[in-house]
Design a protein around this motif. Structure first.
Motif, PDB file in Angstrom:
ATOM      1  N   MET A  64       0.825  -1.376   0.263  1.00 31.93           N
ATOM      2  CA  MET A  64      -0.119  -0.053  -0.465  1.00 31.93           C
ATOM      3  C   MET A  64       1.168   1.324  -0.129  1.00 31.93           C
ATOM      4  SD  MET A  64      -3.641   1.115   2.881  1.00 31.93           S
ATOM      5  CE  MET A  64      -2.252   1.875   4.208  1.00 31.93           C
ATOM      6  N   THR A  65       0.606   2.283  -1.132  1.00 30.39           N
ATOM      7  CA  THR A  65       1.514   3.299  -0.605  1.00 30.39           C
ATOM      8  C   THR A  65       0.627   4.558   0.138  1.00 30.39           C
ATOM      9  OG1 THR A  65       1.329   5.267  -1.919  1.00 30.39           O
ATOM     10  CG2 THR A  65      -0.838   4.134  -2.674  1.00 30.39           C
ATOM     11  N   ASP A  66       2.339   5.512   0.411  1.00 29.83           N
ATOM     12  CA  ASP A  66       1.927   5.479   1.850  1.00 29.83           C
ATOM     13  C   ASP A  66       1.289   7.104   1.494  1.00 29.83           C
ATOM     14  OD1 ASP A  66       4.153   7.295   0.740  1.00 29.83           O
ATOM     15  OD2 ASP A  66       5.439   7.520   3.146  1.00 29.83           O
ATOM     16  N   LYS A  67       0.906   6.752   0.611  1.00 27.57           N
ATOM     17  CA  LYS A  67       0.443   8.518   0.091  1.00 27.57           C
ATOM     18  C   LYS A  67      -0.931   8.732   0.272  1.00 27.57           C
ATOM     19  CE  LYS A  67       3.419   9.866  -3.498  1.00 27.57           C
ATOM     20  NZ  LYS A  67       4.145  10.042  -2.904  1.00 27.57           N
ATOM     21  N   TYR A  68      -1.410   9.601   1.344  1.00 24.94           N
ATOM     22  CA  TYR A  68      -3.202  10.055   1.827  1.00 24.94           C
ATOM     23  C   TYR A  68      -3.668  11.536   1.032  1.00 24.94           C
ATOM     24  CZ  TYR A  68      -6.872   8.883   4.561  1.00 24.94           C
ATOM     25  OH  TYR A  68      -8.784   9.606   4.588  1.00 24.94           O
ATOM     26  N   TYR A  69      -4.801  11.297  -0.073  1.00 22.49           N
ATOM     27  CA  TYR A  69      -4.884  12.768   0.128  1.00 22.49           C
ATOM     28  C   TYR A  69      -6.784  12.849   0.280  1.00 22.49           C
ATOM     29  CZ  TYR A  69      -6.112  16.036  -4.121  1.00 22.49           C
ATOM     30  OH  TYR A  69      -7.091  17.133  -4.451  1.00 22.49           O
ATOM     31  N   VAL A  70      -6.923  13.718   1.034  1.00 21.84           N
ATOM     32  CA  VAL A  70      -7.701  14.282   1.941  1.00 21.84           C
ATOM     33  C   VAL A  70      -8.113  15.475   1.278  1.00 21.84           C
ATOM     34  CG1 VAL A  70      -6.400  15.054   3.740  1.00 21.84           C
ATOM     35  CG2 VAL A  70      -9.433  14.564   3.918  1.00 21.84           C
ATOM     36  N   THR A  71      -9.847  16.234   1.279  1.00 14.79           N
ATOM     37  CA  THR A  71     -10.219  17.034   0.689  1.00 14.79           C
ATOM     38  C   THR A  71     -11.478  17.777   1.941  1.00 14.79           C
ATOM     39  OG1 THR A  71     -11.804  16.220  -1.017  1.00 14.79           O
ATOM     40  CG2 THR A  71      -9.753  16.891  -1.850  1.00 14.79           C
ATOM     41  N   THR A  72     -11.469  18.670   1.315  1.00 17.22           N
ATOM     42  CA  THR A  72     -13.438  19.709   1.998  1.00 17.22           C
ATOM     43  C   THR A  72     -13.630  20.243   0.579  1.00 17.22           C
ATOM     44  OG1 THR A  72     -12.596  21.335   2.057  1.00 17.22           O
ATOM     45  CG2 THR A  72     -11.333  20.284   4.050  1.00 17.22           C
ATOM     46  N   PRO A  73     -14.979  20.229   0.453  1.00 18.55           N
ATOM     47  CA  PRO A  73     -15.148  20.795  -0.403  1.00 18.55           C
ATOM     48  C   PRO A  73     -15.319  22.052  -0.793  1.00 18.55           C
ATOM     49  CG  PRO A  73     -17.570  20.061   1.444  1.00 18.55           C
ATOM     50  CD  PRO A  73     -15.992  19.914   1.372  1.00 18.55           C
TER      51      PRO A  73
END
Ligand code: MSP
Length: 512
Positions: free
Chosen positions: A1-10
């Motif tokens: 598993m990649t260790d990248k994590y991408y999270v967004t708000t509207p």
């Protein structure tokens, strides 16, 4: 598993000032971003503003300003809201930026090349407030006999040339995607709602407008501007450097989590994956929708005059108390009610009494009776010591599970279960009595408490970053030992603790 994590708000519409509804989604996404950083993931956290469309153009006109100066001003207010709330975003995107226009143009061109967009004419209902098209069968008649959108927004009849996206062709592939990816939409009720909407049949979507100018121009046909939702959703790609596959952040796509409000789930869980699949791009891993806040039982609105501005709350109660209250009070996914009484009560009971007192009682006893040095761990541990330490050690696992399904209130309940157990332990062990009878055991009890407070403060950092940093300072935990992995090692025996200071004062309401 990649260790990248991408999270967004509207990205927030800049037609009005920020309120606690906006603050809430940003705080929720911030907790996820901070938690993933504690886990050691390489996080990219994006927020920003949605600046095009008729609604914003109209708000600018009402304010007597050109749209760009108007959006510059309101975008600044959203940026300031994030700073005041301690939002740890890595980028702030504005849809009027050149990088975003370039990404929209690239995505549009790709959709055209794939044969997914065609020119036609739109005739139907449009609600500017929702920036959404509605079918006649979706409309309702209000008390005055006027047709309105199901959201209550006024609608107008629109008739103009328009480009269309072949949404109807994606119905089966969307359903197959929901089926194969049970976690794609959360919570479950929203997932069911989306599935039944898509099963009901999809019509092609109008994706351009000619009756106003405030938008991204359609490539090779500048009479048209892109539909604001196609423009807005693309922001999530823009920030990764799209269409440049070698951009430093290109590896963050697909996003792990789009945090959104329940009112905009359809755009994110139906239109967005369809656009992406049609463009041959991977779809986000999860979309999670929060409920809506009412205020003292009423819908929040400018006309009622009950809009709660985050800045006023922060000024009065402090940013961590506001963050804690919003995430604790509302079971994520449900609607929640903001009331001043509920906020003050949680602040005084859960923060000041339960957590604040636990830390203050334990640390001040170490300061007074152990020369401010951390006593040794008991050897062997009593059953009570072992049970409490085991409960604290389980926190990272329990919170991770809750945060992965965005059950923030559950995460906080888990932490409070341990805090209450620690308060029970201190009462039962009565270290103040041991002081005279068994000073070594007194030290042991205080050390167990220090370990538990440290575990609690570590896992609560994403929720209350400032106060938990101060709590860890008081336990002399070095800045590089505040991640979850550091909890595998006990504190350093004999370390000198700074003089303890109360972290959560009780709030006393002034009586006029
Ligand atoms: N611009 C669009 C989103 C585009 S994302 C590609 C938009 N903007 S908004 O400013 O109207 O809303 C932003 C977020 O705030 C939405 O998730 C919405 O659900 C949330 N909230 C607005 N009022 C709210 C409450 N009263 N309570 C909770 N959240 C609310 O939609």
């Amino acid at each position: 598993m990649t260790d990248k994590y991408y999270v967004t708000t509207p990205i927030y519409y800049v037609n009005g000032a920020p309120h606690i509804g906006h603050a809430y989604t940003s705080i929720a996404a911030d907790v996820v971003a901070r938690w993933k950083r504690l886990e050691g993931r390489d996080v990219f956290f994006l927020t920003g503003t949605d600046e095009h469309g008729q609604k914003v153009e109209k708000a600018a006109q009402d304010a007597g300003l050109d749209p760009q100066s108007f959006t510059d001003g309101v975008a600044g207010q959203f940026r300031a809201m994030g700073e005041a709330l301690g939002i740890s975003n890595d980028d702030f995107i504005r849809t009027t930026e050149p990088r975003h226009k370039a990404a929209c143009t690239a995505l549009w061109t790709r959709l055209v090349e794939a044969g997914e967009i065609y020119l036609g004419a739109y005739e139907g209902w449009y609600a500017i407030r929702d920036e959404a098209f509605y079918g006649e069968d979706e409309l309702i008649t209000n008390a005055h006999g006027v047709l309105i959108a199901p959201t209550g927004a006024p609608v107008e009849w629109v008739r103009e040339p328009s480009y269309f996206f072949r949404l109807s062709a994606w119905q089966d592939r969307l359903l197959a995607h929901y089926e194969a990816n049970a976690d794609f939409i959360g919570p479950g009720a929203r997932r069911n709602e989306v599935i039944s909407f898509v099963r009901g049949g999809l019509t092609d979507l109008s994706v351009s407008r000619t009756s106003f100018r405030w938008g991204v121009e359609v490539p090779n046909d500048p009479e048209h501007v892109m539909y604001v939702w196609l423009d807005a959703l693309t922001n999530y790609l823009t920030a990764t450097g799209y269409p440049d596959a070698d951009a430093p952040r290109a590896g963050f796509w697909p996003a792990n989590l789009h945090m959104v409000g329940k009112d905009i789930i359809r755009f994110h869980a139906v239109y967005w994956p369809a656009f992406l699949m049609a463009a041959g791009l991977p779809v986000p891993r999860r979309i999670c929708a929060n409920g809506w806040w009412t205020v003292e039982g009423e819908k929040m609105s400018k006309s009622v005059g009950n809009v709660i501005e985050p800045s006023a709350l922060i000024e009065e109660f402090g940013r961590d108390a506001v963050r804690f209250f919003l995430l604790r009070e509302m079971p994520f996914g449900n609607d929640g009610d903001y009331s001043r009484r509920a906020l003050i009560s949680r602040l005084n009971v859960e923060l000041a009494n339960d957590l604040g007192n636990l830390a203050q009682r334990s640390l001040s006893m170490i300061a007074r009776n152990c020369e401010g040095r951390l006593p040794p761990l008991p050897s062997p541990l009593t059953d009570a010591d072992a049970a409490l330490l085991a409960q604290a050690a389980a926190l990272p696992r329990l919170l991770a599970a809750a945060i992965d399904i965005q059950a923030f209130h559950t995460a906080l309940e888990e932490a409070w279960r341990v805090i209450r157990a620690a308060n029970g332990y201190i009462d039962h062990q009565a270290p103040w009595a041991l002081k005279k009878t068994d000073a070594v055991r007194m030290g042991s009890v205080l050390r167990v408490l220090a370990e538990v407070i440290r575990a609690v403060a570590t896992v609560l950092q994403p929720f209350m970053p400032d106060s938990m940093a101060r709590m860890l300072d008081q336990l002399a935990v070095p800045a590089d030992a505040r991640g979850l992995a550091a909890l595998d090692h006990p504190l350093v025996e004999g370390s000198v603790l700074p003089a303890p200071q109360g972290i959560f004062p009780r709030f006393v309401e002034e009586v006029a």
